[in-house]
Scaffold this motif. Structure first.
Motif, mmCIF file in Angstrom:
data_model
loop_
_atom_site.group_PDB
_atom_site.id
_atom_site.type_symbol
_atom_site.label_atom_id
_atom_site.label_comp_id
_atom_site.label_asym_id
_atom_site.label_seq_id
_atom_site.Cartn_x
_atom_site.Cartn_y
_atom_site.Cartn_z
ATOM 1 N N UNK A 246 0.840 -1.202 0.000
ATOM 2 C CA UNK A 246 0.000 0.000 0.000
ATOM 3 C C UNK A 246 0.871 1.247 0.000
ATOM 4 N N UNK A 247 0.345 2.307 -0.588
ATOM 5 C CA UNK A 247 1.070 3.572 -0.689
ATOM 6 C C UNK A 247 0.265 4.661 0.009
ATOM 7 N N UNK A 248 0.914 5.341 0.957
ATOM 8 C CA UNK A 248 0.286 6.424 1.704
ATOM 9 C C UNK A 248 0.746 7.754 1.129
ATOM 10 N N UNK A 249 -0.150 8.721 1.059
ATOM 11 C CA UNK A 249 0.221 10.034 0.543
ATOM 12 C C UNK A 249 -0.644 11.114 1.162
ATOM 13 N N UNK A 250 -0.556 12.298 0.586
ATOM 14 C CA UNK A 250 -1.383 13.404 1.066
ATOM 15 C C UNK A 250 -0.638 14.710 1.062
ATOM 16 N N UNK A 251 -1.291 15.744 1.550
ATOM 17 C CA UNK A 251 -0.692 17.067 1.589
ATOM 18 C C UNK A 251 -1.691 18.104 2.034
ATOM 19 N N UNK A 252 -1.297 19.355 1.957
ATOM 20 C CA UNK A 252 -2.161 20.468 2.343
ATOM 21 C C UNK A 252 -2.162 21.521 1.251
ATOM 22 N N UNK A 253 -3.324 22.101 1.021
ATOM 23 C CA UNK A 253 -3.463 23.251 0.154
ATOM 24 C C UNK A 253 -4.060 24.386 0.959
ATOM 25 N N UNK A 254 -4.429 25.465 0.292
ATOM 26 C CA UNK A 254 -5.004 26.585 1.015
ATOM 27 C C UNK A 254 -6.396 26.278 1.551
ATOM 28 N N UNK A 255 -7.163 25.450 0.838
ATOM 29 C CA UNK A 255 -8.561 25.229 1.196
ATOM 30 C C UNK A 255 -8.846 23.846 1.738
ATOM 31 N N UNK A 256 -7.883 22.953 1.699
ATOM 32 C CA UNK A 256 -8.126 21.589 2.163
ATOM 33 C C UNK A 256 -6.815 20.908 2.508
ATOM 34 N N UNK A 257 -6.941 19.809 3.249
ATOM 35 C CA UNK A 257 -5.817 18.914 3.539
ATOM 36 C C UNK A 257 -6.301 17.505 3.248
ATOM 37 N N UNK A 258 -5.382 16.613 2.924
ATOM 38 C CA UNK A 258 -5.846 15.267 2.610
ATOM 39 C C UNK A 258 -4.829 14.207 2.994
ATOM 40 N N UNK A 259 -5.358 13.012 3.189
ATOM 41 C CA UNK A 259 -4.540 11.820 3.373
ATOM 42 C C UNK A 259 -5.061 10.781 2.395
ATOM 43 N N UNK A 260 -4.166 10.112 1.689
ATOM 44 C CA UNK A 260 -4.596 9.172 0.655
ATOM 45 C C UNK A 260 -3.949 7.810 0.851
ATOM 46 N N UNK A 261 -4.605 6.796 0.300
ATOM 47 C CA UNK A 261 -4.137 5.412 0.390
ATOM 48 C C UNK A 261 -4.450 4.717 -0.922
ATOM 49 N N UNK A 262 -3.460 4.018 -1.480
ATOM 50 C CA UNK A 262 -3.667 3.200 -2.672
ATOM 51 C C UNK A 262 -3.281 1.769 -2.339
ATOM 52 N N UNK A 263 -4.176 0.817 -2.640
ATOM 53 C CA UNK A 263 -3.957 -0.541 -2.166
ATOM 54 C C UNK A 263 -4.660 -1.550 -3.072
ATOM 55 N N UNK A 264 -4.151 -2.768 -3.113
ATOM 56 C CA UNK A 264 -4.823 -3.854 -3.808
ATOM 57 C C UNK A 264 -6.141 -4.187 -3.107
ATOM 58 N N UNK A 265 -7.129 -4.569 -3.888
ATOM 59 C CA UNK A 265 -8.446 -4.865 -3.313
ATOM 60 C C UNK A 265 -8.364 -5.936 -2.222
ATOM 61 N N UNK A 266 -7.541 -6.941 -2.435
ATOM 62 C CA UNK A 266 -7.475 -8.038 -1.465
ATOM 63 C C UNK A 266 -6.884 -7.596 -0.133
#
Length: 482
Positions: free
Chosen positions: A112-132
């Motif tokens: 799995x790959x974790x990511x994310x960041x911040x902008x002026x109007x939002x912040x985010x955390x992301x995850x990319x992973x195999x369905x299983x």
């Protein structure tokens, strides 16, 4: 037995030509225009109130999760620039039950790959992973989002690394120009007037308690949306998410009311930041532009493309015509409240003042005359035909859907995007150019050799001296020669 006939003689090419020149003289006709349909998506809410937007893709066993919080750098307190960015970065530096190395090891094991960041109007955390591996990865992801530790030792390490990085800003004229330009437009009382990652004073003042306070006020399910794109149905996804995020509870969260930007310039002014003996000058020309929900968003998008959003007027003049730069561009950064319009680039030092003059000429040209039919057609085609590339991956689909959520855009926004671009007329372009490109009230930041720049720039507009942080310095404020 009869002798074989000799091979036919090859056609004699025209002087300077090739045998296939006639074939190449006329290109084959183009095929039909390809069609593109925006991926379908649906909405539902979890038991804790978290809104979920799901776009299903079942061609590959992959799922992307993008948790978007509707607060970013604009929510930073006046004396703590960089707080939203630091809060977001510290999420993956340990939770109440997992250390940062444990998080990294567990996600690596799952692919799995974790990511994310911040902008002026939002912040985010992301995850990319195999369905299983969704169940196991969701457990780690939810822990990161809902139970950050904000450990003092980890905070000190991340903060010190950030301080080292920002200490190098003054060595990059393009970075100095961009930050000073924001300071000139918005002033010290507005969050946009400060760097997203903060400054030395704010970072040294910041504590884990500040991060915790910001997190508790903003990272709440009622201030967030979870975008999911990939190989899961709603029936399969909903119980997984309810279980993963059951401990995450709503809280009080309200958007910060931003102060007004610095008073708009009453007339065009130039701000010089000295970079002694610099071989090139970093130039930024602009003013406060539009907000993301402006009804003029599409006309402004097309107008900016023709001015300098792509290889158009600014590049054709200053790169192709004058050879003073590798690239001159313009942009409108539309945010929840009006963001900056900027035009400029990096220019040969000896032609700095002339480059400013040419940028002003192109800005005025957008206001003073209609664009050509060819320019309009090319700009609309470039925008609409590049639009499908924004959906090439599941992560990109999630990012497009996040924009709808953050700015409260209608669900039809993406499906109607190309139609709205194609509807922009020459009259629309000139109208918004006159409305938003006020050539008599521009702020111009030039980072370069002050001793060489001062006199020629003073012939264009009054000059003010600034330091590398964008703060005023004592010095001359000459105006154009009479």
């Amino acid at each position: 037995m009869a002798a074989a006939a000799p091979p036919a003689a090859a056609p004699t090419p025209a002087p300077g030509g090739t045998p296939d020149a006639p074939f190449r003289a006329a290109p084959p006709p183009g095929g039909p225009e390809p069609t593109f349909e925006v991926p379908a998506f649906k909405r539902f809410k979890l038991k804790n109130g978290l809104e979920v937007v799901l776009a299903e893709f079942h061609d590959l066993p992959l799922v992307d999760f993008n948790l978007v919080v509707k607060s970013g750098g604009a929510a930073n307190p006046a004396d703590l620039s960089g707080l939203a960015d630091m809060t977001r970065r510290m999420l993956e530096e340990g939770t109440k039950t997992r250390s940062a190395p444990q998080i990294a090891d567990q996600l690596a094991t799952l692919g799995a790959v974790l990511g994310g960041g911040s902008g002026w109007d939002s912040s985010n955390a992301s995850l990319s992973v195999l369905t299983k591996n969704v169940d196991a990865a969701l457990g780690v992801f939810a822990d990161i989002v809902t139970a950050p530790a904000f450990d003092q030792k980890e905070f000190t390490r991340v903060r010190d690394n950030t301080l080292t990085a920002i200490s190098r800003r003054k060595d990059s004229p393009p970075t100095v120009a961009g930050l000073a330009f924001a300071r000139v437009l918005y002033g010290v009382k507005h969050p946009y007037g400060w760097p997203m990652t903060g400054v030395e004073a704010s970072l040294k003042k910041m504590t884990p308690a500040d991060l915790r306070k910001f997190y508790e006020a903003n990272w709440r399910p009622n201030n967030a949306v979870l975008i999911v794109a990939g190989d899961l149905t709603e029936a399969a996804l909903r119980p997984k998410l309810d279980a993963a995020f059951k401990a995450w509870r709503p809280g009080k969260s309200s958007a910060r009311k931003l102060p007004a930007p610095a008073p708009a310039a009453s007339k065009t002014k130039i701000f010089i930041i000295d970079k002694a003996d610099a071989p090139q000058s970093s130039i930024r020309v602009g003013l406060v532009g539009i907000d993301r929900r402006s009804p003029d968003f599409f006309p402004v998008t097309v107008m900016n493309m023709i001015l300098g959003g792509g290889f158009y007027r600014l590049d054709l003049n200053l790169r192709e015509g004058k050879a003073w730069t590798y690239g001159a561009r313009s942009s409108f950064d539309a945010r929840r409240t009006p963001g900056p319009f900027s035009a400029g680039g990096e220019f040969v030092a000896a032609h700095s003042a002339e480059s400013v003059g040419e940028i002003l000429k192109e800005v005025n040209g957008m206001r003073d005359a209609d664009v050509t039919d060819a320019e309009l057609a090319r700009a609309r085609d470039q925008i609409t035909k590049s639009f499908p590339a924004r959906f090439a991956t599941r992560g990109q689909v999630a990012a497009q859907l996040a924009e709808i959520a953050v700015y409260g855009l209608p669900d039809s926004y993406l499906a109607d995007y190309a139609k709205n671009v194609r509807a922009v007329s020459k009259d629309d372009v000139r109208r918004v150019a006159r409305k938003y490109l006020d050539a008599g009230r521009l702020s111009i930041v030039v980072v370069g050799d002050q001793k060489a720049l001062l006199d020629p720039l003073a012939k264009i507009a009054p000059v003010e001296l600034r330091d590398v942080e964008g703060n005023p310095l004592p010095g001359p404020r000459p105006g154009p020669a009479r």
